[in-house]
Design a protein around this motif. Structure first.
Motif, PDB file in Angstrom:
ATOM      1  N   TYR A  83      39.245  34.566  34.985  1.00  0.00           N
ATOM      2  CA  TYR A  83      40.340  35.249  35.670  1.00  0.00           C
ATOM      3  C   TYR A  83      41.372  35.693  34.635  1.00  0.00           C
ATOM      4  CZ  TYR A  83      38.755  33.594  40.266  1.00  0.00           C
ATOM      5  OH  TYR A  83      38.028  33.359  41.408  1.00  0.00           O
ATOM      6  N   GLU A 109      39.043  39.799  37.208  1.00  0.00           N
ATOM      7  CA  GLU A 109      38.000  38.778  37.309  1.00  0.00           C
ATOM      8  C   GLU A 109      36.689  39.326  36.767  1.00  0.00           C
ATOM      9  OE1 GLU A 109      35.453  36.554  40.880  1.00  0.00           O
ATOM     10  OE2 GLU A 109      37.074  37.940  41.355  1.00  0.00           O
ATOM     11  N   TYR A 118      50.665  32.331  42.385  1.00  0.00           N
ATOM     12  CA  TYR A 118      50.132  30.987  42.550  1.00  0.00           C
ATOM     13  C   TYR A 118      50.852  29.992  41.641  1.00  0.00           C
ATOM     14  CZ  TYR A 118      45.832  32.902  44.731  1.00  0.00           C
ATOM     15  OH  TYR A 118      44.921  33.541  45.540  1.00  0.00           O
ATOM     16  N   THR A 155      38.200  30.153  43.907  1.00  0.00           N
ATOM     17  CA  THR A 155      38.292  31.574  44.247  1.00  0.00           C
ATOM     18  C   THR A 155      39.761  31.960  44.406  1.00  0.00           C
ATOM     19  OG1 THR A 155      36.162  31.527  45.393  1.00  0.00           O
ATOM     20  CG2 THR A 155      37.646  33.355  45.898  1.00  0.00           C
ATOM     21  N   LEU A 156      40.200  32.973  43.649  1.00  0.00           N
ATOM     22  CA  LEU A 156      41.593  33.412  43.680  1.00  0.00           C
ATOM     23  C   LEU A 156      41.688  34.887  44.017  1.00  0.00           C
ATOM     24  CD1 LEU A 156      42.824  31.627  40.410  1.00  0.00           C
ATOM     25  CD2 LEU A 156      43.165  30.851  42.764  1.00  0.00           C
ATOM     26  N   ASP A 157      42.795  35.267  44.623  1.00  0.00           N
ATOM     27  CA  ASP A 157      43.071  36.666  44.942  1.00  0.00           C
ATOM     28  C   ASP A 157      43.375  37.409  43.646  1.00  0.00           C
ATOM     29  OD1 ASP A 157      44.317  39.104  45.634  1.00  0.00           O
ATOM     30  OD2 ASP A 157      45.128  38.280  47.484  1.00  0.00           O
ATOM     31  N   THR A 158      42.613  38.463  43.367  1.00  0.00           N
ATOM     32  CA  THR A 158      42.768  39.185  42.096  1.00  0.00           C
ATOM     33  C   THR A 158      43.540  40.492  42.231  1.00  0.00           C
ATOM     34  OG1 THR A 158      40.613  40.270  42.411  1.00  0.00           O
ATOM     35  CG2 THR A 158      40.631  38.192  41.196  1.00  0.00           C
ATOM     36  N   SER A 159      44.216  40.687  43.361  1.00  0.00           N
ATOM     37  CA  SER A 159      44.940  41.944  43.582  1.00  0.00           C
ATOM     38  C   SER A 159      46.215  42.039  42.760  1.00  0.00           C
ATOM     39  CB  SER A 159      45.286  42.088  45.069  1.00  0.00           C
ATOM     40  OG  SER A 159      46.229  41.101  45.471  1.00  0.00           O
ATOM     41  N   LYS A 205      50.233  35.419  38.469  1.00  0.00           N
ATOM     42  CA  LYS A 205      49.464  36.329  39.314  1.00  0.00           C
ATOM     43  C   LYS A 205      48.103  36.540  38.667  1.00  0.00           C
ATOM     44  CE  LYS A 205      53.415  39.088  40.971  1.00  0.00           C
ATOM     45  NZ  LYS A 205      53.973  40.470  41.033  1.00  0.00           N
ATOM     46  N   LYS A 229      48.950  40.749  43.703  1.00  0.00           N
ATOM     47  CA  LYS A 229      50.066  40.726  44.638  1.00  0.00           C
ATOM     48  C   LYS A 229      50.468  39.308  45.042  1.00  0.00           C
ATOM     49  CE  LYS A 229      48.759  45.196  46.650  1.00  0.00           C
ATOM     50  NZ  LYS A 229      48.346  45.898  47.885  1.00  0.00           N
ATOM     51  N   LYS A 230      49.599  38.361  44.772  1.00  0.00           N
ATOM     52  CA  LYS A 230      49.827  36.991  45.217  1.00  0.00           C
ATOM     53  C   LYS A 230      50.162  36.105  44.032  1.00  0.00           C
ATOM     54  CE  LYS A 230      47.731  33.764  48.497  1.00  0.00           C
ATOM     55  NZ  LYS A 230      46.562  33.564  49.384  1.00  0.00           N
TER      56      LYS A 230
END
Length: 219
Positions: free
Chosen positions: A70, A51, A109, A100-104, A47, A106-107
């Protein structure tokens, strides 16, 4: 009002600028997930939780080199060093293959990338990076059971018909031609596995191939 000469000059400048933009754009050929695994130095499930932009030295002209750092929470390592990966670096913009990655946080990878000389992990748009939930169960199992078995094989993409392998250690990847999508059934459900006679062949299934398959069976 612009003269004809002025108009031509303006068009020339725009064309050259556009050509320069195209040269700078990032371009990557698609790779089968197994090939991406074999090519990578590091493959993790993680996760992204933070960032920031960082300076990583200067170029030959003395200008600072910017990268995106990240911060990640590693869930599992499938390939790489005997230590958790806590940070991943990439270029600041997609034009130079920045990711570009989701930094929340919650996701999840699957992230594959290269190890730099100082041990840091670097990723680009050409690396295989995909949401964990989008992967098939076969792909997930293959990360620990099958992909490594085929790293001596070569997966050859079929860009147009007709196409064929040129050596026994090759597997022909035909998803684009046969299913009209890059990641079709061969990418989602198959691995290219080396057999006892040194040849390679597609194998389908979650479990590791049977010894009989490696020796004599057809896939």
């Amino acid at each position: 009002m612009l003269s004809i000469k002025g108009v031509l000059y303006t068009l020339t400048v725009l064309i050259l600028w556009r050509a320069d933009q195209l040269v700078d754009a990032c371009s990557c050929a698609p790779v089968h997930p197994q090939q991406a695994f074999c090519n990578a130095d590091i493959v993790i499930r993680a996760k992204v939780v933070g960032e920031k932009e960082v300076d990583t030295g200067n170029d030959i002209y003395g200008n600072p080199i910017k990268r995106i750092q990240y911060d990640v929470k590693q869930i599992k390592m499938f390939k790489g060093p005997d230590q958790d990966i806590q940070t991943i670096f990439t270029a600041p913009v997609s034009a130079v293959c920045g990711v570009t990655l989701d930094t929340s946080g919650k996701k999840e990878y699957l992230i594959s990338g290269k190890a730099e000389a100082d041990g840091k992990m670097h990723v680009t748009l050409c690396d295989y990076i995909t949401p964990w939930e989008s992967m098939s169960s076969t792909q997930k199992k293959s990360l620990t059971q099958r992909y490594q078995m085929g790293c001596e094989c070569k997966i050859v993409r079929c860009p147009s018909l007709p196409c064929a392998i040129s050596a026994p250690e090759e597997c022909l990847w035909t998803d684009l031609m046969m299913e009209k999508q890059v990641y079709g059934s061969q990418a989602n459900e198959y691995a290219c596995v080396k057999r006892g006679d040194g040849s390679c062949s597609w194998y389908r299934g979650v479990a590791p191939p049977k010894k009989e398959f490696l020796d004599i069976e057809d896939p």
